[in-house]
Design a protein around this motif. Structure first.
Motif, mmCIF file in Angstrom:
data_model
loop_
_atom_site.group_PDB
_atom_site.id
_atom_site.type_symbol
_atom_site.label_atom_id
_atom_site.label_comp_id
_atom_site.label_asym_id
_atom_site.label_seq_id
_atom_site.Cartn_x
_atom_site.Cartn_y
_atom_site.Cartn_z
ATOM 1 N N PRO A 47 0.830 -1.206 0.000
ATOM 2 C CA PRO A 47 0.000 0.000 0.000
ATOM 3 C C PRO A 47 0.864 1.256 0.000
ATOM 4 C CG PRO A 47 0.058 -0.956 2.193
ATOM 5 C CD PRO A 47 0.789 -1.904 1.293
ATOM 6 N N GLU A 48 0.279 2.350 -0.488
ATOM 7 C CA GLU A 48 1.018 3.600 -0.535
ATOM 8 C C GLU A 48 1.311 4.084 0.876
ATOM 9 O OE1 GLU A 48 -0.808 6.607 -2.915
ATOM 10 O OE2 GLU A 48 -0.658 5.416 -4.752
ATOM 11 N N PRO A 49 2.475 4.717 1.078
ATOM 12 C CA PRO A 49 2.776 5.275 2.409
ATOM 13 C C PRO A 49 1.834 6.434 2.712
ATOM 14 C CG PRO A 49 4.456 5.902 0.831
ATOM 15 C CD PRO A 49 3.555 4.938 0.121
ATOM 16 N N PRO A 50 1.562 6.687 3.992
ATOM 17 C CA PRO A 50 0.673 7.803 4.341
ATOM 18 C C PRO A 50 1.302 9.139 3.976
ATOM 19 C CG PRO A 50 1.646 6.845 6.312
ATOM 20 C CD PRO A 50 2.043 5.974 5.163
ATOM 21 N N ARG A 51 0.465 10.076 3.612
ATOM 22 C CA ARG A 51 0.919 11.437 3.329
ATOM 23 C C ARG A 51 1.104 12.189 4.646
ATOM 24 N NH1 ARG A 51 -3.914 13.595 -0.050
ATOM 25 N NH2 ARG A 51 -4.970 12.538 1.651
ATOM 26 N N HIS A 52 1.852 13.277 4.582
ATOM 27 C CA HIS A 52 2.039 14.101 5.771
ATOM 28 C C HIS A 52 0.675 14.610 6.242
ATOM 29 C CE1 HIS A 52 3.885 16.795 8.632
ATOM 30 N NE2 HIS A 52 3.016 17.702 8.218
ATOM 31 N N GLY A 53 0.400 14.479 7.518
ATOM 32 C CA GLY A 53 -0.858 14.957 8.085
ATOM 33 C C GLY A 53 -2.014 13.995 7.926
ATOM 34 N N GLU A 54 -1.757 12.813 7.415
ATOM 35 C CA GLU A 54 -2.816 11.821 7.203
ATOM 36 C C GLU A 54 -3.482 11.426 8.527
ATOM 37 O OE1 GLU A 54 -4.713 10.407 4.141
ATOM 38 O OE2 GLU A 54 -2.612 10.101 3.598
ATOM 39 N N ASP A 55 -2.726 11.505 9.627
ATOM 40 C CA ASP A 55 -3.254 11.125 10.946
ATOM 41 C C ASP A 55 -4.219 12.156 11.515
ATOM 42 O OD1 ASP A 55 -1.489 9.048 10.637
ATOM 43 O OD2 ASP A 55 -0.014 9.824 12.054
ATOM 44 N N GLY A 56 -4.253 13.342 10.948
ATOM 45 C CA GLY A 56 -5.134 14.382 11.458
ATOM 46 C C GLY A 56 -4.382 15.661 11.752
ATOM 47 N N PRO A 57 -5.078 16.667 12.286
ATOM 48 C CA PRO A 57 -4.476 17.980 12.484
ATOM 49 C C PRO A 57 -3.296 17.994 13.446
ATOM 50 C CG PRO A 57 -6.729 17.919 13.336
ATOM 51 C CD PRO A 57 -6.500 16.644 12.625
ATOM 52 N N GLU A 58 -3.241 17.050 14.368
ATOM 53 C CA GLU A 58 -2.144 17.027 15.338
ATOM 54 C C GLU A 58 -0.798 16.796 14.660
ATOM 55 O OE1 GLU A 58 -4.749 14.784 15.466
ATOM 56 O OE2 GLU A 58 -5.987 16.044 16.760
ATOM 57 N N SER A 59 -0.789 16.082 13.533
ATOM 58 C CA SER A 59 0.464 15.784 12.835
ATOM 59 C C SER A 59 0.648 16.629 11.574
ATOM 60 C CB SER A 59 0.518 14.298 12.465
ATOM 61 O OG SER A 59 -0.489 13.993 11.513
ATOM 62 N N CYS A 60 -0.184 17.644 11.397
ATOM 63 C CA CYS A 60 -0.177 18.444 10.162
ATOM 64 C C CYS A 60 0.557 19.759 10.389
ATOM 65 C CB CYS A 60 -1.611 18.702 9.711
ATOM 66 S SG CYS A 60 -1.741 19.809 8.289
ATOM 67 N N ASN A 61 1.607 19.995 9.634
ATOM 68 C CA ASN A 61 2.373 21.243 9.752
ATOM 69 C C ASN A 61 1.513 22.471 9.475
ATOM 70 O OD1 ASN A 61 4.694 19.828 10.332
ATOM 71 N ND2 ASN A 61 5.529 19.965 8.267
ATOM 72 N N GLN A 62 0.616 22.379 8.492
ATOM 73 C CA GLN A 62 -0.199 23.541 8.139
ATOM 74 C C GLN A 62 -1.166 23.897 9.262
ATOM 75 O OE1 GLN A 62 0.762 25.344 5.716
ATOM 76 N NE2 GLN A 62 2.219 23.757 5.127
#
Length: 199
Positions: A47-62
């Motif tokens: 499967p494709e690796p998760p994108r940045h922030g895929e886990d939700g806002p806690e892991s999202c730089n933006q």
């Protein structure tokens, strides 16, 4: 999720083989010349690796960025410039404030998107000398929706079309004072319609 074993788009692809140069290499807008070698197509990663922030806002730089690090913000949207300038008059990214991708963007935000893109284009054209403002969306690197707005200098016909972003990387970076002046004009034009300018 589709079963990658039966994915018809992967069948028959020439993985690990030499590929010819694209027809686009002969276009007058193609920014490279001379002998080129196309990279070999690598096997799929499934499967494709998760994108940045895929886990939700806690892991999202933006989501974690403060408003004052953006060019302009309002209650629902934030407009950002690149951290390091490229060679174009303006390269901006428009983000919803909420942690959404295009498929799960709430209907109220989706209804705002078209008029907001028009508003950003008009603001970019306020800096003067702009032939077109291109809107692009890629979503492979980050799960937080971001739309690119890229300004082509008026008269530079060789920069037309889908290679504009590549030209932005190839041209000398915009002078810092000019980039800052452009961001101020854009921010002020956006704030005239509401929201807050941060430059």
């Amino acid at each position: 999720m589709s079963d990658h074993v039966e994915n018809p788009y992967l069948a028959g692809l020439p993985f690990g083989q030499d590929l010819p140069a694209p027809e686009a290499a002969s276009w007058d807008t193609f920014p490279l010349t001379g002998e080129m070698t196309v990279k070999r197509l690598e096997p799929p990663v499934l499967p494709e690796p998760p994108r940045h922030g895929e886990d939700g806002p806690e892991s999202c730089n933006q989501c974690q960025r403060p408003d004052d690090s953006f060019v302009w913000t309002d209650e629902h949207w934030r407009l950002s410039a690149l951290k390091e300038p490229d060679g174009l008059p303006a390269t901006l990214l428009l983000f919803p404030r909420g942690h959404h991708d295009l498929a799960d963007l709430p209907p109220e935000r989706a209804a705002e998107l078209g008029p907001l893109l028009q508003r950003v284009e008009r603001a970019v054209k306020e800096i003067g000398g702009i032939g077109r403002v291109h809107v692009n969306r890629w979503g492979d690197g980050a799960a937080h929706l971001h739309l690119w707005l890229v300004a082509r200098p008026e008269g530079l016909m060789q920069l037309r079309g889908s290679f504009l972003g590549l030209w932005g990387d190839l041209l000398p970076p915009l002078r810092a004072e000019l980039g800052e002046a452009n961001r101020k004009v854009i921010a002020a034009a956006m704030a005239e319609g509401g929201g807050t300018a941060h430059v």
